[in-house]
Design a protein around this motif. Structure first.
Motif, PDB file in Angstrom:
ATOM      1  N   ILE A 132      38.894  28.943  43.428  1.00 21.34           N
ATOM      2  CA  ILE A 132      38.305  27.744  44.042  1.00 21.34           C
ATOM      3  C   ILE A 132      37.281  28.160  45.109  1.00 21.34           C
ATOM      4  O   ILE A 132      37.103  29.355  45.356  1.00 21.34           O
ATOM      5  CB  ILE A 132      39.407  26.849  44.672  1.00 21.34           C
ATOM      6  CG1 ILE A 132      40.132  27.594  45.786  1.00 21.34           C
ATOM      7  CG2 ILE A 132      40.396  26.386  43.614  1.00 21.34           C
ATOM      8  CD1 ILE A 132      41.047  26.693  46.622  1.00 21.34           C
ATOM      9  N   ASP A 133      36.629  27.156  45.720  1.00 23.97           N
ATOM     10  CA  ASP A 133      35.853  27.382  46.940  1.00 23.97           C
ATOM     11  C   ASP A 133      34.602  28.244  46.692  1.00 23.97           C
ATOM     12  O   ASP A 133      34.508  29.365  47.179  1.00 23.97           O
ATOM     13  CB  ASP A 133      36.780  28.046  47.980  1.00 23.97           C
ATOM     14  CG  ASP A 133      36.312  27.822  49.395  1.00 23.97           C
ATOM     15  OD1 ASP A 133      35.229  27.267  49.572  1.00 23.97           O
ATOM     16  OD2 ASP A 133      37.039  28.214  50.316  1.00 23.97           O
ATOM     17  N   TRP A 134      33.629  27.667  45.976  1.00 28.15           N
ATOM     18  CA  TRP A 134      32.463  28.429  45.516  1.00 28.15           C
ATOM     19  C   TRP A 134      31.225  28.270  46.400  1.00 28.15           C
ATOM     20  O   TRP A 134      30.114  28.593  45.984  1.00 28.15           O
ATOM     21  CB  TRP A 134      32.145  28.021  44.062  1.00 28.15           C
ATOM     22  CG  TRP A 134      33.099  28.652  43.108  1.00 28.15           C
ATOM     23  CD1 TRP A 134      34.390  28.279  42.840  1.00 28.15           C
ATOM     24  CD2 TRP A 134      32.855  29.827  42.310  1.00 28.15           C
ATOM     25  NE1 TRP A 134      34.963  29.140  41.933  1.00 28.15           N
ATOM     26  CE2 TRP A 134      34.037  30.090  41.591  1.00 28.15           C
ATOM     27  CE3 TRP A 134      31.750  30.670  42.130  1.00 28.15           C
ATOM     28  CZ2 TRP A 134      34.153  31.173  40.708  1.00 28.15           C
ATOM     29  CZ3 TRP A 134      31.858  31.743  41.259  1.00 28.15           C
ATOM     30  CH2 TRP A 134      33.045  31.990  40.560  1.00 28.15           C
ATOM     31  N   THR A 146      36.343  35.702  49.009  1.00 26.86           N
ATOM     32  CA  THR A 146      37.510  36.040  48.182  1.00 26.86           C
ATOM     33  C   THR A 146      38.808  36.115  48.981  1.00 26.86           C
ATOM     34  O   THR A 146      39.706  36.893  48.645  1.00 26.86           O
ATOM     35  CB  THR A 146      37.261  37.367  47.440  1.00 26.86           C
ATOM     36  OG1 THR A 146      36.872  38.350  48.408  1.00 26.86           O
ATOM     37  CG2 THR A 146      36.164  37.221  46.414  1.00 26.86           C
ATOM     38  N   ASN A 147      38.910  35.352  50.065  1.00 21.81           N
ATOM     39  CA  ASN A 147      40.164  35.384  50.822  1.00 21.81           C
ATOM     40  C   ASN A 147      41.315  34.878  49.929  1.00 21.81           C
ATOM     41  O   ASN A 147      41.097  34.146  48.961  1.00 21.81           O
ATOM     42  CB  ASN A 147      40.043  34.644  52.157  1.00 21.81           C
ATOM     43  CG  ASN A 147      40.030  33.139  51.997  1.00 21.81           C
ATOM     44  OD1 ASN A 147      41.018  32.545  51.575  1.00 21.81           O
ATOM     45  ND2 ASN A 147      38.901  32.519  52.324  1.00 21.81           N
ATOM     46  N   LEU A 148      42.526  35.301  50.273  1.00 23.80           N
ATOM     47  CA  LEU A 148      43.650  35.111  49.351  1.00 23.80           C
ATOM     48  C   LEU A 148      44.082  33.652  49.207  1.00 23.80           C
ATOM     49  O   LEU A 148      44.972  33.348  48.420  1.00 23.80           O
ATOM     50  CB  LEU A 148      44.859  35.964  49.803  1.00 23.80           C
ATOM     51  CG  LEU A 148      44.609  37.469  49.936  1.00 23.80           C
ATOM     52  CD1 LEU A 148      45.884  38.190  50.350  1.00 23.80           C
ATOM     53  CD2 LEU A 148      44.050  38.085  48.668  1.00 23.80           C
ATOM     54  N   SER A 149      43.461  32.745  49.968  1.00 17.54           N
ATOM     55  CA  SER A 149      43.800  31.332  49.760  1.00 17.54           C
ATOM     56  C   SER A 149      42.843  30.669  48.773  1.00 17.54           C
ATOM     57  O   SER A 149      42.976  29.481  48.485  1.00 17.54           O
ATOM     58  CB  SER A 149      43.822  30.568  51.082  1.00 17.54           C
ATOM     59  OG  SER A 149      42.526  30.532  51.610  1.00 17.54           O
ATOM     60  N   ASN A 150      41.906  31.451  48.248  1.00 16.51           N
ATOM     61  CA  ASN A 150      40.952  30.872  47.298  1.00 16.51           C
ATOM     62  C   ASN A 150      41.305  31.149  45.845  1.00 16.51           C
ATOM     63  O   ASN A 150      40.502  30.891  44.947  1.00 16.51           O
ATOM     64  CB  ASN A 150      39.529  31.330  47.611  1.00 16.51           C
ATOM     65  CG  ASN A 150      38.986  30.602  48.823  1.00 16.51           C
ATOM     66  OD1 ASN A 150      39.463  29.515  49.149  1.00 16.51           O
ATOM     67  ND2 ASN A 150      38.018  31.181  49.496  1.00 16.51           N
ATOM     68  N   LEU A 151      42.499  31.676  45.613  1.00 13.10           N
ATOM     69  CA  LEU A 151      42.997  31.815  44.237  1.00 13.10           C
ATOM     70  C   LEU A 151      44.265  30.971  44.132  1.00 13.10           C
ATOM     71  O   LEU A 151      45.196  31.142  44.921  1.00 13.10           O
ATOM     72  CB  LEU A 151      43.340  33.275  43.928  1.00 13.10           C
ATOM     73  CG  LEU A 151      43.780  33.481  42.468  1.00 13.10           C
ATOM     74  CD1 LEU A 151      42.570  33.478  41.533  1.00 13.10           C
ATOM     75  CD2 LEU A 151      44.553  34.784  42.283  1.00 13.10           C
TER      76      LEU A 151
HETATM   77 MG   LIG Z   1      39.263  28.355  50.887  1.00 15.04          MG
END
Ligand SMILES: [Mg+2]
Ligand SMILES: Nc1ncnc2c1ncn2[C@@H]1O[C@H](COP(=O)(O)OP(=O)(O)OP(=O)(O)O)[C@@H](O)[C@H]1O
Length: 278
Positions: free
Chosen positions: A179-181, A164-169
């Motif tokens: 994204i990024d599942w 859940t890092n902030l670049s995955n929303l």
């Molecule tokens: Mg990512």
């Protein structure tokens, strides 16, 4: 077939695909195995079929011997970029605080956690242990204590995103897309939430950050934490203590990425040692 690069992650580059404005291809670095890429494709397909806000996955492809996934292109910006823009403008919490993006992120995560996902079987605990490995600077004894600690945490069986890092929303107007599942798993939602909270509480900004931006970040860090934490607790019914109990394994996992500044790794290691002490 490849167009412009639209994003870069630790495992990949993401390019426009097939001359279409609506599709991108996430091309993994050549050291990534096809089974890992297949796992991301099948996890994201399961999330898409469940109606979650994810990019539509189209197909798996190979390009110049690299494995890739063709996705719907999401326009907009990542949450991390939005936060950095706000920090540089020295206005992270403007008038719209009631609907701040961190609040919206908390709600997206809760929606994921409340969704029954057919087809995602990975155990969060097994996955966490495998990814954590043995990160520097923790000793073998500390790792054994961390494993014991992880085993003692309560077990839930909910869908979790796992990264859940902030670049995955990606935020596209009113649409928020996760994204990024690749690391999606069944387990405790607290781990997903703790990952965001650990990032907010322990982040060390890049060395080139202007001093006034860094000072501003220090002054708003706790407010950011409270906004996100309070929103998640209020929509989910989970308590802050239950979330904070997941700090040690989640922090160890982020250390294992090898991408954090040394100062942040030291802060995380100190926190882990303090909490896993029997
Ligand atoms: Mg990512
Ligand atoms: N479907 C998409 N539409 C538009 N941009 C995307 C899409 N998927 C990914 N991106 C962009 O590419 C970046 C990297 O993608 P992604 O997070 O999937 O890669 P990763 O290597 O798994 O990331 P991480 O660094 O979190 O491990 C994202 O942060 C985003 O900017």
């Amino acid at each position: 077939m490849l167009g412009e690069c639209v994003g870069v992650g630790s495992s990949c580059e993401v390019y426009e695909w097939g001359g279409s404005a609506d599709k991108v291809v996430k091309l993994y670095h050549s050291n990534w195995k096809q089974e890992d890429v297949l796992r991301e494709y099948s996890n994201c397909s399961a999330a898409w079929s469940s109606g979650l806000p994810v990019p539509r996955p189209y197909e798996m492809v190979t390009w110049e011997a690299r494995n890739g996934i063709v996705y719907e292109r999401i326009t907009g910006e990542t949450l991390v970029n939005r936060i950095f823009q706000s920090l540089y403008a020295l206005e992270l919490f403007a008038a719209e605080e009631a609907d701040h993006e961190l609040r919206q992120y908390a709600r997206v995560l809760n929606t994921i956690h409340q969704t029954p996902a057919e087809g995602i079987m990975t155990s969060q605990r097994d996955n966490l242990k495998a990814i954590i490995g043995h990160p520097e600077p923790l000793t073998a004894e500390e790792m054994a204590a961390l494993h014991t600690y992880l085993e003692q945490l309560p077990t839930k069986k909910q869908l979790c995103h796992g990264d859940t890092n902030l670049s995955n929303l990606i935020i596209d107007g009113d649409r928020l897309v996760m994204i990024d599942w690749m690391h999606a798993a069944i387990g405790n939602p607290e781990a997903d939430v703790a990952e965001v909270c650990v990032a907010i509480e322990y982040a060390v900004l890049p060395p080139e950050t202007p001093a006034e931006v860094d000072q501003f970040f220090q002054s708003v860090r706790q407010t950011a934490y409270r906004i996100f934490m309070d929103e998640y607790c209020s929509v989910s019914g989970v308590t802050e203590a239950e979330i904070r109990a997941w700090y040690p394994p989640v922090a160890a996992r982020s250390m294992a990425s090898g991408a954090l500044p040394a100062e942040q790794v030291e802060k995380l290691a100190a926190m882990i040692r303090e909490r896993i002490r029997g």
